[in-house]
Write a protein that holds these residues in place. Structure first.
Motif, short mmCIF file in Angstrom:
data_model
loop_
_atom_site.label_atom_id
_atom_site.label_comp_id
_atom_site.label_asym_id
_atom_site.label_seq_id
_atom_site.Cartn_x
_atom_site.Cartn_y
_atom_site.Cartn_z
N GLY A 88 69.14 4.70 -82.99
CA GLY A 88 68.93 3.62 -83.95
C GLY A 88 67.46 3.47 -84.31
O GLY A 88 66.64 4.35 -84.06
N THR A 105 63.82 -6.36 -86.76
CA THR A 105 65.07 -5.75 -87.22
C THR A 105 65.45 -4.61 -86.28
O THR A 105 64.67 -3.67 -86.08
N VAL A 123 68.60 -1.87 -85.38
CA VAL A 123 69.87 -1.23 -85.75
C VAL A 123 70.20 -0.21 -84.67
O VAL A 123 69.40 0.72 -84.43
N LYS A 182 70.65 -6.61 -77.85
CA LYS A 182 71.83 -6.18 -78.62
C LYS A 182 73.11 -6.18 -77.78
O LYS A 182 74.19 -5.85 -78.28
#
Length: 239
Positions: A38, A48, A50, A77
């Motif tokens: 990611g 941010t 991901v 996360k």
């Protein structure tokens, strides 16, 4: 081979972004990697992140060791929480469906927290912007008032100077107008004096005029006297 989950830097100076990668512990930081999991962008607020959750959980379950920064990212996360649930499934403490339901509920709650945090940050930014704008407005108004006061003083000084100039011009014009009158008076004074001086001369001429008239009469009388004497002498002769 020791496998680590680390960050690989990319992006330009002072705006760096990072890839979350699985690589050999002996490889350079930005060198070869086994798999990309990611991205992580710290330039936004909040940051941010991901991640491929499935692959991340699989690598963590296989023993890949994350670095300190990546460990914080995985905890944020929920990857480490998912590992904990999978260990419970393996030990038989709960089923896979229960683990998945708990993980989904945790993700919903975490999303709410992240959204509330983002809203709080946005409100803080808006408040800070409003306060800065208010402070700038006050400074601008104070500067405008100062400039207006300076301009007012300058205008008053200009008006005063113009009035003084006008008054000075009027005084000069009055002096210039009075000067010929004074000069004319100075020039007429000798004329008057000359007239005064010429008056006795005229009187003398008047006095001399009878004398001149008497002189011919005396001469005529002198000429007539012998003629009378001759007439008197001639009278006895006639007798």
């Amino acid at each position: 081979m020791a496998v680590k989950i680390r960050l690989a830097r990319r992006g330009r100076k002072k705006l760096a972004m990072f890839d979350v990668v699985v690589s050999d512990a002996r490889a350079p930081r930005d060198g070869k990697f086994v798999e990309k999991l990611g991205t992580y962008n710290p330039n936004t607020n909040p940051a941010t992140i991901v991640l491929n959750e499935k692959q991340s959980i699989q690598w963590v379950m296989n023993g890949a060791q994350p670095t300190d920064t990546v460990r914080a990212i995985l905890s944020l996360k929920g990857i480490l929480y998912a590992k904990h649930l999978q260990v419970g499934v393996i030990k038989g403490a709960l089923t896979q469906e229960q683990a998945d339901a708990k993980f989904e509920a945790w993700k919903v709650e975490k999303a709410k927290q992240i959204e509330a945090n983002a809203t709080k940050i946005a409100q803080s930014k808006a408040k800070s912007k409003a306060s800065r704008l208010e402070a700038e407005t006050k400074v601008s108004n104070a500067r405008a008032e100062s400039i207006l006061a300076k301009n007012k003083v300058a205008d008053e000084a200009l008006v005063a100077s113009v009035v003084e100039a006008i008054n000075a011009t009027d005084e000069e014009e009055v002096e210039v107008d009075e000067a010929p009158v004074a000069e004319a008076a100075v020039e007429e004074a000798p004329v008057v004096e000359a007239a005064v001086e010429e008056a006795p001369v005229a009187e003398a001429a008047v006095e001399e005029a009878p004398a001149a008239e008497e002189a011919p009469a005396a001469e005529a009388a002198a000429e007539e006297a012998p003629a009378a004497e001759e007439a008197a002498e001639e009278a006895p002769a006639a007798e």
